[in-house]
Design an enzyme around this catalytic site. Structure first.
Site, PDB file in Angstrom:
ATOM      1  N   HIS A   1       0.762  -1.188  -0.049  1.00 53.20           N
ATOM      2  CA  HIS A   1      -0.056  -0.123  -0.099  1.00 53.20           C
ATOM      3  C   HIS A   1       1.024   1.207  -0.107  1.00 53.20           C
ATOM      4  O   HIS A   1       2.097   1.266   0.460  1.00 53.20           O
ATOM      5  CB  HIS A   1      -1.127  -0.004   1.075  1.00 53.20           C
ATOM      6  CG  HIS A   1      -0.395  -0.101   2.432  1.00 53.20           C
ATOM      7  ND1 HIS A   1       0.137   1.077   3.114  1.00 53.20           N
ATOM      8  CD2 HIS A   1      -0.115  -1.267   3.262  1.00 53.20           C
ATOM      9  CE1 HIS A   1       0.640   0.635   4.495  1.00 53.20           C
ATOM     10  NE2 HIS A   1       0.439  -0.751   4.389  1.00 53.20           N
TER      11      HIS A   1
ATOM     12  N   ASP B   1      -0.003   4.126   1.279  1.00 54.15           N
ATOM     13  CA  ASP B   1      -0.321   5.166   2.437  1.00 54.15           C
ATOM     14  C   ASP B   1       0.677   4.740   3.583  1.00 54.15           C
ATOM     15  O   ASP B   1       0.968   3.765   3.831  1.00 54.15           O
ATOM     16  CB  ASP B   1      -1.907   5.102   2.577  1.00 54.15           C
ATOM     17  CG  ASP B   1      -2.143   3.588   2.799  1.00 54.15           C
ATOM     18  OD1 ASP B   1      -2.486   2.863   2.138  1.00 54.15           O
ATOM     19  OD2 ASP B   1      -2.848   3.404   4.247  1.00 54.15           O
TER      20      ASP B   1
ATOM     21  N   ASP C   1       6.538   0.449   6.540  1.00 56.82           N
ATOM     22  CA  ASP C   1       5.198  -0.006   6.588  1.00 56.82           C
ATOM     23  C   ASP C   1       4.580   1.034   5.745  1.00 56.82           C
ATOM     24  O   ASP C   1       4.038   1.697   5.997  1.00 56.82           O
ATOM     25  CB  ASP C   1       4.635  -0.119   7.809  1.00 56.82           C
ATOM     26  CG  ASP C   1       3.162  -0.402   7.848  1.00 56.82           C
ATOM     27  OD1 ASP C   1       2.729  -1.076   6.651  1.00 56.82           O
ATOM     28  OD2 ASP C   1       2.509  -0.291   8.893  1.00 56.82           O
TER      29      ASP C   1
ATOM     30  N   GLU D   1      -4.767   1.596   3.358  1.00 55.85           N
ATOM     31  CA  GLU D   1      -4.803   0.430   4.086  1.00 55.85           C
ATOM     32  C   GLU D   1      -4.806   0.686   5.523  1.00 55.85           C
ATOM     33  O   GLU D   1      -5.536   0.033   6.322  1.00 55.85           O
ATOM     34  CB  GLU D   1      -3.395  -0.668   3.868  1.00 55.85           C
ATOM     35  CG  GLU D   1      -3.426  -1.924   4.356  1.00 55.85           C
ATOM     36  CD  GLU D   1      -2.896  -1.907   5.462  1.00 55.85           C
ATOM     37  OE1 GLU D   1      -3.095  -3.173   6.215  1.00 55.85           O
ATOM     38  OE2 GLU D   1      -2.201  -1.067   6.091  1.00 55.85           O
ATOM     39  N   GLU D   2      -4.168   1.740   5.927  1.00 56.69           N
ATOM     40  CA  GLU D   2      -4.273   2.055   7.067  1.00 56.69           C
ATOM     41  C   GLU D   2      -5.393   2.708   7.916  1.00 56.69           C
ATOM     42  O   GLU D   2      -5.622   2.983   8.988  1.00 56.69           O
ATOM     43  CB  GLU D   2      -3.050   3.118   7.594  1.00 56.69           C
ATOM     44  CG  GLU D   2      -1.502   2.583   7.183  1.00 56.69           C
ATOM     45  CD  GLU D   2      -1.122   1.641   7.963  1.00 56.69           C
ATOM     46  OE1 GLU D   2      -1.634   1.054   8.858  1.00 56.69           O
ATOM     47  OE2 GLU D   2       0.037   1.233   7.594  1.00 56.69           O
TER      48      GLU D   2
ATOM     49  N   ASP E   1       1.277 -10.096  -0.104  1.00 53.45           N
ATOM     50  CA  ASP E   1       1.291  -8.898   0.419  1.00 53.45           C
ATOM     51  C   ASP E   1       2.142  -8.463   1.427  1.00 53.45           C
ATOM     52  O   ASP E   1       3.048  -9.417   1.850  1.00 53.45           O
ATOM     53  CB  ASP E   1      -0.323  -8.562   1.209  1.00 53.45           C
ATOM     54  CG  ASP E   1      -0.881  -7.141   1.200  1.00 53.45           C
ATOM     55  OD1 ASP E   1      -0.091  -6.136   0.803  1.00 53.45           O
ATOM     56  OD2 ASP E   1      -1.684  -6.948   2.056  1.00 53.45           O
TER      57      ASP E   1
ATOM     58  N   HIS F   1       4.565   2.163  12.607  1.00 55.46           N
ATOM     59  CA  HIS F   1       3.326   2.874  13.209  1.00 55.46           C
ATOM     60  C   HIS F   1       3.784   3.914  14.634  1.00 55.46           C
ATOM     61  O   HIS F   1       2.943   4.396  14.986  1.00 55.46           O
ATOM     62  CB  HIS F   1       2.408   2.016  13.881  1.00 55.46           C
ATOM     63  CG  HIS F   1       1.550   1.361  12.782  1.00 55.46           C
ATOM     64  ND1 HIS F   1       0.199   1.229  12.789  1.00 55.46           N
ATOM     65  CD2 HIS F   1       1.732   1.209  11.332  1.00 55.46           C
ATOM     66  CE1 HIS F   1      -0.290   0.547  11.789  1.00 55.46           C
ATOM     67  NE2 HIS F   1       0.738   0.572  10.845  1.00 55.46           N
TER      68      HIS F   1
END
Ligand SMILES: *[C@@H]1O[C@H](CO)[C@@H](O)[C@H](O)[C@H]1NC(C)=O
Ligand SMILES: *[C@@H]1O[C@H](CO)[C@@H](O)[C@H](O)[C@H]1NC(C)=O
Length: 558
Positions: free
Chosen positions: A137, A139, A170, A204-205, A233, A515
């Site tokens: 992803h 984002d 990520d 995705e987030e 993925d 994160h």
């Protein structure tokens, strides 16, 4: 070395007989967790080891990843329209990809889905081969306070070893890694036999409905259901060794995901002056409800017979017998899946417990506005991650069962999951609803090496790549699977393939602080992932679907 044909692998029933031995040290079970057959692609393309050995590739990748991190493609939970101004950085990100990967943009067919989703297709010459889908992803999660970071979060600082910044691990490392590998293949004039599709969502987030949700619909309309050989993925549990046994490395793609549901409680009671209160204010009542949910009918862990963690534990008993609990082999042969799970959860801690057990966390509680006024509207949210043996209905019916006697006691009416939303305005009333529907646990992808042919080949390539990279040279790589306690974009891809692997492969300690503050990736880990992507594409390219023969050797025993 003995090569066993597929049918010679012993069945679990045989295994449990042998496991009645209480001592792992004597544990020798042929056929349990066989090593994947090493697979090295046969073509004239250059070696994947270049990525980890060639200094100019290393600096090129640091440069590419740094540039990608510099574009702040943040998403919040409130961005619901891809034409929203807040999505503008994604257009810059697309321009960057065009600049970084000119050959890919020249040759591959690029489709944008729902404005910002990217789908790159390289059509294969052989339509009989199922395509493969490689995803990530674009984002990233927003940052809280940039001043907390050692290096600014969108600077893309490279210190020679670590690439720092939001999205570095990520998962711009995945997006950049996949495109870099395709660019490299095309630069060698490679033309695929098997179609390769790259798909990059953009939220995705924030649940992924806009990006992967739309991409899934698009891919299903073009290719149909169960049309992909496998989906790879981001995610998974990386590569790790057990304490005391660093000669064996476990590669742990995520082959399943827990489900999830958020229960939202909205309680309305009469207000008034706080000098004349009822015995329990709305805050007291909703607190009693939360307290009861945390105290009654608690969720239990379970290690079901098909649970991927069981396969993983079997692999550990076989390949690291000195490093596991002395009772593990015996416990795995027990038919009491609840006690075994509880025993393991106590031994291995909460991280392991919540792979096997539904989690419950009261995360939001609001109520009251003034020190002299009774609260009129009180709300709370409780988040659940649903274990494989349970369903969203188990969670919702348990909540209703526990809450009903409490609301009756307080003479409060209850509507649970009303079709038409919340009963705004009703007094002495509690509504239970969900935040964004419920997600069931994901179907588990097969992980039986030597039985499932796609998994066997995937595991074989994984083993051969990671046993070759300098950082793991001389070790044995055992490829197992495990489930993730969180969710990835693959939640939208279940109908595309039964072989879904969530895996941004990284050695333990090779990605940090996903994160949170100081997110970073070791550049070598990024390069090793590229080696895997590259060899996977090659190894599946002209593969005829024959199962790869499995050997039952255990080299580290010798
Ligand atoms: C792009 O699409 C066209 C038209 O469908 C097709 O002829 C061509 O082979 C495709 N190219 C690639 C690299 O997939
Ligand atoms: C319970 O609530 C109903 C409806 O709000 C009300 O008519 C009734 O008097 C209440 N009973 C008690 C015991 O408070």
């Amino acid at each position: 070395m003995r090569i066993l044909p597929l049918l010679a692998l012993s069945s679990p029933a045989t295994a449990s007989v042998l496991w009645s031995n209480n001592n792992n040290n004597n544990f020798k079970v042929n056929g349990i967790c066989p090593l994947a057959p090493k697979i090295t692609p046969h073509d004239t393309l250059q070696s994947s080891l270049r990525f980890v050995e060639n200094p100019s590739i290393r600096s090129q990748q640091a440069e590419r990843l740094s540039k990608a991190v510099q574009i702040p493609t943040q998403v919040t939970d409130y961005m619901k329209d891809p034409y929203d101004e807040a999505f503008a950085p994604f257009l810059d990100f697309h321009s960057l990809l065009k600049r970084l990967f000119p050959i890919t943009h020249d040759i591959a067919n690029l489709t944008t889905v729902n404005r910002l989703g990217l789908v790159y297709t390289l059509h294969g010459s052989n339509q009989a081969l199922k395509p493969i889908l490689l995803t990530g992803h674009q984002d990233v999660v927003p940052i809280n306070d940039a001043s907390d970071w050692t290096h600014p979060p969108f600077k893309g600082h490279f210190d020679g070893e670590w690439l720092w910044g939001r999205g570095s691990s990520d998962c711009k490392n995945v997006v950049i890694g996949l495109l870099s590998v395709i660019e490299d293949l095309l630069a060698q004039d490679w033309t695929p036999e098997r179609t390769v599709v790259l798909a990059f969502g953009f939220d995705e987030e924030s649940h992924g409905f806009l990006g992967a949700g739309s991409i899934a619909t698009y891919l299903e309309s073009v290719y149909g259901k169960h049309s992909f050989e496998f989906v790879l993925d981001e995610g998974g549990m990386g590569l790790e060794s057990l304490p005391g046994d660093d000669g064996v490395v476990y590669a742990l793609p995520g082959v399943g995901e827990k489900g999830s549901i958020d229960l939202v409680f909205d309680l309305s009671v009469p207000g008034g002056h706080s000098s004349i209160p009822p015995p329990h204010t709305g805050i007291g009542i909703l607190s009693e409800i939360i307290f009861a949910l945390e105290k009654e009918e608690l969720f239990a862990p379970k290690l079901g017979s098909g649970h991927p963690s069981r396969r993983k534990l079997e692999c550990q008993v076989r390949h690291s017998p000195e490093s596991v609990e002395p009772w593990l082999a015996h416990a795995l042969s027990s038919t009491d899946q609840l006690s075994t799970a509880e025993q393991l959860a106590r031994s291995r801690g909460d991280k392991f417990r919540f792979i096997l057990q539904t989690s419950q966390a009261a995360d939001i509680f609001n109520g009251g506005v003034k020190s002299n006024a009774l609260p009129e509207h009180i709300s709370a949210l409780v988040n659940y991650r649903i274990a494989l043996h349970q369903t969203p209905e188990d969670v919702t019916s348990r909540a209703v069962r526990i809450i009903t006697p409490i609301v009756q006691k307080h003479n409060i009416s209850l509507s649970a999951f009303p079709e038409d939303g919340k009963d705004e305005g009703k007094q002495n009333h509690l509504t239970i609803s969900t935040l964004s529907g419920a997600l069931s646990p994901a179907p588990v992808s097969p992980t039986e090496t030597g039985k499932d042919k796609v998994w066997t080949r995937f595991a074989g390539v994984t083993r051969s790549v990671f046993e070759s990279v300098p950082s793991l040279k001389g070790k044995t790589v055992v490829v197992g699977g495990d489930i993730m306690t969180g969710n990835t974009d693959t939640r939208f891809y279940w109908s595309l393939s039964r072989n879904i692997y969530r895996w941004s492969p990284s050695r333990a300690g090779g990605v940090l602080n996903i994160h949170t503050v100081d997110e970073r990736v070791a550049i070598d880990v990024h390069l090793e992932a590229m080696a895997l992507y590259y060899d996977l594409i090659r190894a599946f390219d002209s593969w005829d679907g024959e199962i790869d023969a499995v050997s039952d050797e255990v080299p580290h025993d010798l």
